[in-house]
Scaffold this motif. Structure first.
Motif, short mmCIF file in Angstrom:
data_model
loop_
_atom_site.label_atom_id
_atom_site.label_comp_id
_atom_site.label_asym_id
_atom_site.label_seq_id
_atom_site.Cartn_x
_atom_site.Cartn_y
_atom_site.Cartn_z
N UNK A 20 12.27 -5.54 -7.38
CA UNK A 20 11.01 -4.80 -7.28
C UNK A 20 10.15 -5.38 -6.17
N UNK A 21 10.05 -6.71 -6.12
CA UNK A 21 9.23 -7.37 -5.09
C UNK A 21 9.76 -7.04 -3.70
N UNK A 22 11.08 -7.15 -3.51
CA UNK A 22 11.67 -6.86 -2.19
C UNK A 22 11.49 -5.39 -1.82
N UNK A 23 11.61 -4.50 -2.79
CA UNK A 23 11.43 -3.07 -2.52
C UNK A 23 9.98 -2.78 -2.12
N UNK A 24 9.02 -3.44 -2.77
CA UNK A 24 7.61 -3.24 -2.41
C UNK A 24 7.36 -3.70 -0.97
N UNK A 25 7.93 -4.86 -0.62
CA UNK A 25 7.82 -5.34 0.76
C UNK A 25 8.43 -4.31 1.71
N UNK A 26 9.57 -3.77 1.33
CA UNK A 26 10.23 -2.78 2.16
C UNK A 26 9.41 -1.52 2.34
N UNK A 27 8.78 -1.04 1.27
CA UNK A 27 7.96 0.19 1.37
C UNK A 27 6.74 -0.05 2.23
N UNK A 28 6.12 -1.24 2.08
CA UNK A 28 4.98 -1.57 2.95
C UNK A 28 5.41 -1.54 4.41
N UNK A 29 6.55 -2.17 4.69
CA UNK A 29 7.06 -2.18 6.07
C UNK A 29 7.36 -0.76 6.55
N UNK A 30 7.83 0.08 5.64
CA UNK A 30 8.18 1.46 6.02
C UNK A 30 6.94 2.27 6.39
N UNK A 31 5.81 1.94 5.77
CA UNK A 31 4.58 2.71 6.06
C UNK A 31 3.85 2.20 7.31
N UNK A 32 4.14 0.98 7.74
CA UNK A 32 3.42 0.38 8.86
C UNK A 32 3.55 1.17 10.17
N UNK A 33 4.72 1.77 10.49
CA UNK A 33 4.80 2.53 11.75
C UNK A 33 3.75 3.62 11.87
N UNK A 141 6.05 4.19 -6.10
CA UNK A 141 4.82 4.67 -6.75
C UNK A 141 3.65 3.74 -6.43
N UNK A 142 3.88 2.43 -6.54
CA UNK A 142 2.78 1.47 -6.41
C UNK A 142 2.20 1.43 -4.99
N UNK A 143 3.04 1.37 -3.97
CA UNK A 143 2.53 1.28 -2.59
C UNK A 143 1.80 2.56 -2.18
N UNK A 145 0.17 4.56 -4.05
CA UNK A 145 -1.12 4.57 -4.74
C UNK A 145 -2.11 3.65 -4.02
N UNK A 146 -1.61 2.53 -3.51
CA UNK A 146 -2.48 1.62 -2.75
C UNK A 146 -2.97 2.31 -1.48
N UNK A 147 -2.08 3.07 -0.85
CA UNK A 147 -2.49 3.79 0.37
C UNK A 147 -3.51 4.88 0.04
N UNK A 148 -3.33 5.53 -1.11
CA UNK A 148 -4.31 6.54 -1.54
C UNK A 148 -5.70 5.93 -1.72
N UNK A 149 -5.74 4.72 -2.24
CA UNK A 149 -7.02 4.02 -2.37
C UNK A 149 -7.65 3.81 -1.00
N UNK A 150 -6.81 3.44 -0.01
CA UNK A 150 -7.32 3.27 1.35
C UNK A 150 -7.84 4.59 1.91
N UNK A 151 -7.17 5.70 1.55
CA UNK A 151 -7.65 7.02 1.99
C UNK A 151 -9.08 7.27 1.49
N UNK A 285 2.83 8.46 2.69
CA UNK A 285 2.80 8.59 1.22
C UNK A 285 3.78 9.65 0.73
N UNK A 286 3.84 10.79 1.42
CA UNK A 286 4.63 11.93 0.93
C UNK A 286 6.07 11.62 0.60
N UNK A 287 6.85 11.06 1.54
CA UNK A 287 8.26 10.77 1.25
C UNK A 287 8.45 9.79 0.09
N UNK A 288 7.53 8.81 -0.01
CA UNK A 288 7.64 7.83 -1.10
C UNK A 288 7.42 8.48 -2.46
#
Length: 581
Positions: A20-33, A141-143, A145-151, A285-288
């Motif tokens: 789960x931790x590694x996947x969260x890191x991966x999703x964060x990295x995926x959204x950075x571009x 789901x978690x990442x 939601x974090x981006x939605x908060x930033x929105x 957010x959409x693809x995730x």
């Protein structure tokens, strides 16, 4: 649902957490571009100039993000699969242990097709939950939601607009799960019936061909396959409209943001760079969310499968003690034995006694309860009422190992494993020496056909023993029982494969296995049991008479009827024209 799976994870639960931790890191990295993209576009909207170095740094950021994503995602999958497959191993072992404690009757009632499906397809389906749905689902789901908060921090109005497709998608997903769940029981039941029918169809192919029943057999086969098709289509038809809705709406968070946000930019109530930033966020957010919803669609199936596994494992265990055999002798007593298959009672208070060193035969019409009595002695089922004792000791007080050491059970159809005939005989006494195995085979009259086989006793039996004839398989099973040398022997239609050429050999093998034993025998040929010490006549689940052959002929009309029918059958011939066969 996760609570049901967690006990089987054991020490491998930590690998799921790491995944789960590694996947969260991966999703964060995926959204950075998308954020790097915003940084490259934003200056242009303000008329600011940007250097080549500034652009190249962002491009390198995108490349680095993709590398981090790939590494973290693969590492997460490694952790999740280590946890998943070890959990499946634990689940299968636990299920095997539960099944071993159930009565063989309960196991048979499930059917080989259903059990195979549970051990393979249903348990493998849980791999999706453990290796993908949990780590990827939580991260996806978690990442977002974090981006939605930033929105909401950037502009709450645009964030609210982005929630509309999400809510519509969640509603459609919920309706799909509700509609699909209502038809899931029928779908899975039809799948189980189809599996059992396919196995029966394949196993019975020889009989079907010999008796020219292809049409009838294929008709039933075709019906269950069509039922499975119909239930599958019914399930998918209920889900398809909602699936189409959420799969088309959910990825498009910009559905309202772009037109409404553009209007606000034109009207001057929203800065263009904020709109671009939120748009970039929505693309991240959409693809995730879509991926998370994809896993959510599997949860009802997984819930059903876990419930089915637990239902299978929660069936009552066979009553089993832990005591060793300590009986005074090998006398067997059936005391007021009652037994029912479901609601239908088969045996109605049967009481009889097998004296040590004697042979007791059970005779009666097919379905009268003879084989059931024999199976109850080897604890095939639990009794509904009454007791079965060996040497005065209740068999339910004995461990299964202790009971099995006392009783050898030889049925009409003995299963041979697809290994050597030597190994099949050795099952009777795994610690036996080779000389003992060869002696048992000789005493079971196996020498004659073993000499014909290319590798003798080391010949492979084939799947289910198909390399041997019925009579040869029976003699291998008798050799197994001779090697075991249990003091009590149960022969349930053990002479079913007897033919004129092998009758003498099979009778000699039976003499070897029953010598100085307490024997319970069921035979369709009364001539083979007329010399038994006691013959019990079973009728409709009750013992109506018990005595020697001569006495029963005089005093029991039911037995005399069986005997007369047996004598008549032994002289029956088929005539063709003037030539009798």
């Amino acid at each position: 649902m996760f609570k049901k799976v967690a006990p089987y994870m054991g020490k491998y639960k930590k690998y799921t957490i790491r995944a789960v931790i590694m996947m969260c890191i991966g999703i964060v990295a995926k959204t950075m571009p998308y954020f790097f993209l915003y940084q490259m576009i934003s200056p242009l909207t303000k008329g600011q100039s940007i250097s080549l170095g500034y652009l190249m740094l962002r491009v390198l950021g995108v490349l680095l993000s993709e590398i981090i994503y790939s590494f973290a995602y693969v590492k997460g999958l490694i952790f999740s699969h280590i946890s998943a497959y070890n959990t499946l191993k634990n689940l299968r072992i636990s299920l095997q242990g539960k099944l071993e404690k159930q009565s063989l009757g309960n196991i048979e009632s499930l059917g080989t097709g259903r059990i195979k499906k549970v051990f393979t397809e249903d348990i493998d389906m849980i791999e999706l939950l453990l290796a993908h749905a949990i780590p990827e689902g939580i991260a996806n789901i978690s990442i977002p939601f974090a981006i939605l908060v930033l929105m909401f921090v950037v502009d709450y109005r645009l964030a609210l607009l982005s929630l509309v497709p999400i809510l519509v998608g969640i509603f459609a997903m919920g309706m799909m799960m509700k509609q699909g769940s209502s038809k899931m029981d029928a779908y899975y039941e039809s799948a189980a019936v189809m599996n059992n029918t396919i196995i029966e169809y394949v196993n019975g192919m020889e009989v079907v061909k010999v008796f020219n029943k292809d049409g009838d057999s294929y008709k039933r086969f075709g019906e269950v396959v069509k039922n499975y098709r119909d239930f599958t289509l019914l399930w998918y038809k209920a889900c398809w409209p909602w699936m189409a809705m959420y799969s088309s709406v959910l990825p498009c968070l910009a559905l309202l943001i772009l037109p409404v946000g553009s209007f606000w930019v034109i009207s001057g109530s929203l800065a263009l760079d904020k709109l671009i930033l939120v748009l970039c966020m929505s693309f991240a957010v959409g693809p995730s969310f879509m991926k998370a919803m994809h896993f959510a669609g599997n949860f009802p199936q997984l819930n059903y499968k876990i419930a089915e596994l637990e239902k299978l494992m929660d069936k009552p265990a066979l009553q089993e003690g832990s005591a060793k055999f300590s009986g005074e002798n090998r006398d067997v007593q059936f005391e007021n034995v009652r037994f029912a298959y479901g609601e239908k009672e088969i045996l109605h208070g049967v009481s009889l006694e097998l004296t040590q060193g004697t042979t007791t035969a059970l005779v009666g019409e097919s379905g009268s309860g003879k084989s059931t009595l024999a199976k109850l002695l080897v604890h095939y089922y639990d009794l509904s009422e009454g007791k079965i004792r060996i040497g005065g000791q209740d068999i339910t007080d004995l461990s299964l190992e202790a009971l099995n050491n006392e009783v050898s059970y030889v049925s009409q159809e003995q299963f041979l494993f697809n290994t050597t005939l030597y190994e099949n005989i050795l099952i009777g006494k795994p610690e036996a020496k080779r000389e003992e195995v060869l002696e048992a085979a000789s005493r079971a009259q196996c020498d004659e056909f073993l000499r014909r086989l290319p590798e003798g006793i080391e010949t492979m039996a084939g799947d289910g023993g198909k390399q041997l004839s019925g009579g040869e398989r029976q003699r291998i099973s008798l050799a197994r029982a001779i090697l075991k040398d249990a003091p009590i022997v149960v022969l349930d239609e053990a002479t079913a494969f007897m033919d004129p050429e092998n009758e003498e050999k099979l009778n000699a093998a039976l003499d070897e296995i029953t010598k100085n034993k307490t024997v319970l025998v069921i035979a369709h040929r009364l001539s083979t049991v007329k010399n038994a010490d006691k013959i019990c006549v079973i009728k409709e689940g009750s013992c109506i008479a018990a005595d020697k052959h001569e006495k029963l002929l005089e005093e029991c009309p039911e037995y005399k009827k069986f005997w007369d029918a047996s004598v008549s059958a032994s002289t029956w011939k088929i005539k063709g024209g003037e030539k009798a066969c």
